[in-house]
Each structure stands twice: as C-alpha cells, then as structure tokens.
Motif scaffolding. Structure first.
Motif, mmCIF file in Angstrom:
data_model
loop_
_atom_site.group_PDB
_atom_site.id
_atom_site.type_symbol
_atom_site.label_atom_id
_atom_site.label_comp_id
_atom_site.label_asym_id
_atom_site.label_seq_id
_atom_site.Cartn_x
_atom_site.Cartn_y
_atom_site.Cartn_z
ATOM 1 N N UNK A 46 8.408 -6.056 7.575
ATOM 2 C CA UNK A 46 8.501 -6.159 6.117
ATOM 3 C C UNK A 46 7.183 -5.741 5.469
ATOM 4 N N UNK A 47 6.065 -6.142 6.069
ATOM 5 C CA UNK A 47 4.766 -5.781 5.482
ATOM 6 C C UNK A 47 4.560 -4.266 5.511
ATOM 7 N N UNK A 48 4.973 -3.635 6.609
ATOM 8 C CA UNK A 48 4.874 -2.170 6.693
ATOM 9 C C UNK A 48 5.742 -1.528 5.603
ATOM 10 N N UNK A 49 6.955 -2.051 5.442
ATOM 11 C CA UNK A 49 7.866 -1.514 4.424
ATOM 12 C C UNK A 49 7.279 -1.681 3.024
ATOM 13 N N UNK A 50 6.658 -2.833 2.781
ATOM 14 C CA UNK A 50 6.093 -3.088 1.450
ATOM 15 C C UNK A 50 4.931 -2.127 1.183
ATOM 16 N N UNK A 51 4.114 -1.892 2.209
ATOM 17 C CA UNK A 51 3.022 -0.921 2.053
ATOM 18 C C UNK A 51 3.601 0.447 1.690
ATOM 19 N N UNK A 59 2.280 -12.293 -0.063
ATOM 20 C CA UNK A 59 0.944 -11.889 0.391
ATOM 21 C C UNK A 59 0.560 -10.512 -0.143
ATOM 22 N N UNK A 60 1.559 -9.639 -0.291
ATOM 23 C CA UNK A 60 1.287 -8.268 -0.727
ATOM 24 C C UNK A 60 1.329 -8.112 -2.244
ATOM 25 N N UNK A 80 -1.856 -3.560 -7.504
ATOM 26 C CA UNK A 80 -1.684 -3.651 -6.052
ATOM 27 C C UNK A 80 -2.060 -2.340 -5.360
ATOM 28 N N UNK A 81 -2.109 -1.254 -6.135
ATOM 29 C CA UNK A 81 -2.621 0.019 -5.602
ATOM 30 C C UNK A 81 -3.396 0.716 -6.705
ATOM 31 N N UNK A 82 -4.582 1.199 -6.365
ATOM 32 C CA UNK A 82 -5.360 1.944 -7.348
ATOM 33 C C UNK A 82 -5.886 3.205 -6.687
ATOM 34 N N UNK A 83 -5.650 4.343 -7.321
ATOM 35 C CA UNK A 83 -6.067 5.645 -6.771
ATOM 36 C C UNK A 83 -5.611 5.792 -5.319
#
Ligand SMILES: [Zn+2]
Length: 461
Positions: A116-121, A147-148, A416-419
C-alpha cells in the motif's frame, strides 16, 4: 477584490486554475489561500498576493495547471506486490491459478502495508489525492495512508473462502462492524467502507450480511459486478438470473453501493442501477488487459448514473497512473462507439475529479477547488515539449499529460510532494521492502513462466 482574508497557511499564485466547479471553469492567474487544511479563498490577479507575504508556504504555479487532485475510484493498493507477476491471461485463470494462491500464501499485515505504501507513493507522484481501496488486512492500508498523508476510502474485503486475515468460519457481521467502528473518526483522511469481492465468490448470505452492516453503520458497500461474460454465465447457472437482477433481489442496489466494472450489464440491468442510484467505478485499462470487454459507459451516463475512474489493482493494469487511465477511457469509448465526439476531454477530467468524488459520496468535501472544501490540489507543469503549445487545458490533461508531469501535490492542506520530491515517504526504502517480498514470491515459483524470470532488482544487481 476582497483582501479581508486571514493569513493563509499556503498561498498558491499564478498558473491556470481548473476549479471543476462548474466543470469547465478556468481561472487565469489565480491566488488560492489555504487555511486549516481547507480552501479558504480564490481570488484573481497577482497584486493580491502582496497582501499575504506572511503565508507559511508560498507556491508559485506559473506555467502550471492547478487542479483538484485526482480520485481513483477503484483499486487494490497492496497488489503492487504482484505487479507483472502474471500477465496475458484471462480473468478466471489469472485469479484462480495465480492471484488467489499468491494472496493466500503471501498476503499478511507486513506485505499489505508495504504494498500500500508503494502504491501511495506512485499515486502521489502521479497526481492522485484520494483512493478507494478494497482488500484484506485493510487496517494496514489505513495506517499507510495516514503515515503518508494520503486520503482514502478503505474497504474491508469479504469473500467465501478462507481469507488471509480471516481464516476459518468467522462471524462476518461482527468483523465488518468492528472494522467500521475502529476506523470511524480515526483520521479525517480515512473513510471506512466494506467490500464483497463479487456475486460469484460471495454467497447471497455473505452479500446480504455485509450490506446490512454497511447500511446500518452508514458506510459505502462495494462489489465487482459483471466483469466478464464468464461471470454472467456462472450467476445464471447458479441463480437463474442476471448479475444485477441477482443483487437487486438481495436488496443490494442503493446510492451507497459502488459497483466496479459493470462490463456486461444489459440495458435492463443498467436501468436497475440507475433506479437504485448505484455508483459505478469504470476501470478501462484493467478491462482491456484482462480481455474482459468494454463497459457501456455512454449508456450509464445517458441514464444519469455517476461514473468514476479507477485503475483497479495494478496486477491487472499495471500502473496506478490516472492520467493514462483518462486517455485510455476517452479513446476506448470513441473506438467502441465509432463516435469521436463521445466522452469529451472535459467530461473525462470531470470523471477523474468531482465525478469520482460523487461516486465515493465525498463530493461535499473533495473533487473541486471551492472555498470550504478540503485543500486537495495538484500542480501539473505544462512547460514541457510534449505539452507545448497549450490551447485547451482539458485536452492536454487527457491526451498528452502523464503522471510524471505533476510537480506538487497537496492533500488536506498538507504538501505531500513538492517539485516531485515526496515529503512523507522515503521511496527508496519502500521499494526495497517490496523487492524483498517479490523475491520470496519469485523463489516460491509463483511467477507466471517462472524459471525464465525471477524478481529483478536493477538497483542492487
Ligand atoms: Zn478490482
């Protein structure tokens, strides 16, 4: 211009805003204020930005499309562990000879969390900010999402053979109820739900029991429906009726039911779905890859059925990029209907944003950029050769953008993501963990055509 706003936590300036409220709306050079996780204000013109130099985070969106984060209406995140494990097979062979045995042997708390963590990434890197998942050990999916910093509907799965998380004859109603209570109000990011795998793997008793719990706890109920011709044949053989009629007779069709696939429903069955206000998750790439068929989406839309877009599990896709799914959905229905005007780019973007939110029953909170809604926003960088020139943003989003063009993602007011850098997840360690799981699966001989290939790590040789 109204400058009586309080200082925002995040200020996004410039670019081109697609609010999706209404769906075709485009605001050039917007200023968007985010406060306490929500969209506080939307103004036009760059001069207002000067009033808010104190904003905690300033995001310059010049050259970008600013849009609601995408909604993946149907997926099984942990199946990233099985990505590329068994391809080029029909659904029943793929499920019975490969996926179900591999799940029985390898799915546990740890593999579900890692997968699931890989999928969320992968999803955050491709602009998805909400997913709707159904699987075993679903609590681990919820924990990974929290967590993500990812938003998700997490549906605990039921099927009529011993499950990895429920061996033996368990009391399904009690398990379902306990899951919903445990996850209700646990985090603003998580919405609990329940899922029965399908009418052919769940008895009428299981279907009725799980739906009854969903109904009295007020959560959504999901099911794979009429995915293949084989399923239609099986249900007819067992119950003497069509799959949707079977569900209707069990009283499962209402506005809190989400049916995935719906490929082989006939017009009568579509009328049943429309009458019950059932929501549909359309998964074109999975349907194409498994040779399942083409869902009658144009007929669904004609009946006013809410349709969202899903990737399905990435063992049958094989990625979680909703931009690819959007392009595929548009083209599939044009070729299938022989009508290039079917499903415009704007309509497809709607399905992947506010349409998906409607399917999940979350349109009051997400799916469009409107003051008061959750700040789930992504920036897509258009300063690329394959996105130049830019006449129509909807056209590019459906026909030219790839997930990798998303540069910044915000979920519930948190960046949660920048550049293109993930801020809550260490992708290297997440990938390493899944590679370790894949080695075990490979060594056990589960790989389709095992012996010729094993699980490879290009990174570690
Ligand atoms: Zn599925």
């Amino acid at each position: 211009m109204d400058t009586h706003h309080e200082n925002p936590d995040i200020l996004i300036t410039g670019g081109m805003l697609l609010t999706m409220a209404p769906p075709g709306e485009v605001v050039e050079d917007p200023v968007i204020g985010i406060r306490d996780g929500k969209i506080d204000f939307i103004e036009k013109g760059s001069d207002i930005a000067g009033h808010f130099r104190e904003a905690h985070e300033l995001i310059d969106a010049s050259g970008c499309i600013v849009m609601p984060g995408l909604v993946n209406a149907h997926t099984h995140l942990a199946m990233t562990c099985f990505r590329g494990l068994a391809d080029d097979l029909p659904l029943m062979t793929w499920l019975n000879d490969h996926i179900f045995p591999a799940e029985a042997r390898f799915i546990d708390r740890k593999t579900v969390y890692a997968g699931a963590m890989l999928a969320i990434a992968e999803m955050i890197l491709a602009g998805t900010t909400t997913f709707c998942d159904g699987y075993f050990f679903e609590g681990e999916v919820g924990r990974a999402a929290i967590a993500a910093g990812m938003r998700g509907v997490v549906a605990k799965g039921f099927i009529d053979f011993p499950m990895p998380d429920q061996p033996g004859h368990a009391d399904k109603a009690a398990i379902a109820e306990r899951f919903v209570e445990r996850w209700r109000d646990r985090s603003p990011l998580i919405t609990p739900a329940l899922v029965c795998h399908s009418p052919y793997t769940c008895s009428p008793d299981t279907l009725r029991t799980v739906k009854a719990v969903a109904r009295h706890t007020g959560v959504s109920f999901q099911i794979h429906l009429s995915e293949t011709r084989e399923e239609v044949r099986l249900i007819h053989e067992r119950y003497g009726r069509k799959p949707a009629q079977h569900l209707k007779d069990l009283d499962l069709l209402d506005e809190d039911t989400i049916a995935a696939h719906c490929v082989w429903l006939d017009m009568e069955e579509l009328d049943l779905l429309a009458a019950g206000k059932v929501k549909v998750a359309h998964d074109p790439e999975s349907n194409m890859k498994l040779g399942a068929g083409v869902a009658p989406v144009l007929e669904m839309l004609r009946r006013g059925i809410d349709v969202g877009l899903g990737t399905d599990g990435c063992a049958s896709n094989n990625d979680l990029d909703l931009f690819g799914e959007m392009g595929m959905a548009a083209k599939l229905h044009k070729v299938f209907s022989g009508d290039p005007t079917a499903l415009t780019a704007e309509r497809i973007v709607e399905m992947a944003t506010i349409g998906g939110a409607r399917v999940l029953g979350m349109a009051d909170r997400i799916g469009s950029i409107t003051p008061g809604k959750q700040a789930d926003i992504v920036l897509v960088d258009m300063r690329k050769p394959h996105l130049t020139p830019l006449y129509n943003p909807f056209s590019h989003l459906v026909y030219a953008v790839r997930g990798a063009d998303v540069v910044t993602s915000i979920i519930g007011g948190k960046i949660v993501m920048r550049d293109r850098r993930l801020l809550q997840i260490d992708p290297a360690s997440v990938m390493e963990e899944v590679r370790r799981i894949a080695s075990r699966i490979s060594e056990a001989g589960f790989h389709h055509a095992a012996g010729r290939f094993g699980a490879h790590s290009l990174v570690n040789g």
